[in-house]
Every structure is written in C-alpha cells, then in structure tokens.
Design an enzyme around this catalytic site. Structure first.
Site, mmCIF file in Angstrom:
data_model
loop_
_atom_site.group_PDB
_atom_site.id
_atom_site.type_symbol
_atom_site.label_atom_id
_atom_site.label_comp_id
_atom_site.label_asym_id
_atom_site.label_seq_id
_atom_site.Cartn_x
_atom_site.Cartn_y
_atom_site.Cartn_z
ATOM 1 N N HIS A 39 -13.006 -22.508 21.019
ATOM 2 C CA HIS A 39 -11.868 -22.619 21.923
ATOM 3 C C HIS A 39 -12.106 -23.802 22.858
ATOM 4 O O HIS A 39 -13.252 -24.166 23.146
ATOM 5 C CB HIS A 39 -11.714 -21.353 22.750
ATOM 6 N N GLU B 114 -11.937 -24.080 26.019
ATOM 7 C CA GLU B 114 -12.756 -23.770 27.193
ATOM 8 C C GLU B 114 -14.247 -23.752 26.854
ATOM 9 O O GLU B 114 -15.067 -24.285 27.622
ATOM 10 C CB GLU B 114 -12.379 -22.393 27.770
ATOM 11 N N CYS C 148 -13.443 -16.375 26.547
ATOM 12 C CA CYS C 148 -13.553 -17.564 27.395
ATOM 13 C C CYS C 148 -13.745 -17.189 28.860
ATOM 14 O O CYS C 148 -14.510 -17.838 29.574
ATOM 15 C CB CYS C 148 -12.340 -18.454 27.202
ATOM 16 N N CYS D 46 -8.745 -16.384 27.152
ATOM 17 C CA CYS D 46 -8.922 -15.079 26.519
ATOM 18 C C CYS D 46 -10.156 -14.403 27.132
ATOM 19 O O CYS D 46 -10.914 -15.031 27.880
ATOM 20 C CB CYS D 46 -9.092 -15.255 25.007
#
Length: 167
Positions: free
Chosen positions: A55, A57, A88, A85
């Site tokens: 992801h 992040e 993260c 999410c």
C-alpha cells in the site's frame, strides 16, 4: 495556514495516486512530510509487486524511515488520498507518525474512524492527530474514475455500483 499546507501536500499525494492509476493500480498516493520537507512519496503497488502489503502508506513509511535513518517518524505528517486501512493504521502507529491527513473516507476498510478506529485509544499510547476530507472530492473522483474504467474494460455495465465508491 495549516489548511493551505494540507491542501498543497495532498496535491502531491494526488500526483502519486495518478501514477498508480497509470500503472493499473488502485489510485492511492501518500506523502510523508516533516518540518516542511518531503521525506517520501509513494503510490499503491500491490499488483505490480504482487504484494498485499504494498500500500502507498507502507511504501512511504519504509522510504521515509530509510531517509531519516530511523524507524521512528515522530513529528511527521502522512498525507494519503484515501483513509488508511487497519493494516496501514497499525504501521502508522508503530512508526510513531504524529499526524494523518487523508482525502476521502473509506466506508468499507477505513481504519481511522470510518469503519473501525485503530488510531484512537491504541494500545501503544501513541497520540496521532487525524484530519480527514482534505481535497476529498478530487481523491474520490480519481478512485471512482479508475473503477469505472476497470468495469468498462471487463464489459461490466456497473449496474451495481460499489457501495464503497458509488458512481
């Protein structure tokens, strides 16, 4: 002043999200800033790297940690186009990022209060300030355009729009 700075850095995150879009990834971009300086920029690379943890992040946190030579990113702000999410959000806590600024809330997987709240009253006792809705329409618009394009490529009429990003 803070609102202008948040908007400016979110624009940088949006440019990262556009890179994800061009690569066929869900268009989410992230930027980590400390003391007015960009430490790292990243975009989703889950499909490209065949890695569920790739992801924006997570990639940005790794790059910023390498940049400063420390896993602790106290005093840093993470700008991200979609609410992080839970995975993260946990990484944000572990890295000691002080502030999260996100664009669009995520009603399906949001880990900063929309669905669940990993950040507030966390077991680590880390205090993270959360600001949502910065350039939200632009952030959400990019995600909606991506999914609409994906549906069209698959020949899906989109008659049942996603509850997450309805058309």
């Amino acid at each position: 002043m803070i609102e202008e700075e948040d908007s400016r850095w979110m624009q940088v995150a949006l440019r990262e999200a556009e890179k994800a879009y061009e690569a066929g990834e869900v268009p989410i971009g992230a930027v980590i800033v400390k003391d007015g300086r960009c430490l790292a920029k990243a975009y989703n690379q889950v499909e490209t790297l065949k890695d569920a943890t790739a992801h924006a992040e997570i990639i940005a946190i790794g790059a910023a940690s390498s940049q400063v030579g420390n896993w602790r990113l106290s005093g840093a702000t993470l700008y991200v186009t979609l609410e992080p999410c839970p995975m993260c959000a946990g990484a944000i806590l572990n890295s000691r990022i002080s502030r999260i600024v996100f664009g669009s809330p995520d009603s399906r997987f949001g880990g900063c209060g929309s669905t669940i709240d990993v950040i507030t009253n966390n077991a680590l006792g880390v205090n993270v300030q959360v600001t949502g809705g910065v350039r939200a329409d632009e952030c959400l618009g990019l995600i909606r355009a991506f999914f609409m394009e994906m549906r069209q490529k698959k020949g899906d009429s989109g008659a049942k729009p996603s509850s997450l990003f309805p058309a």
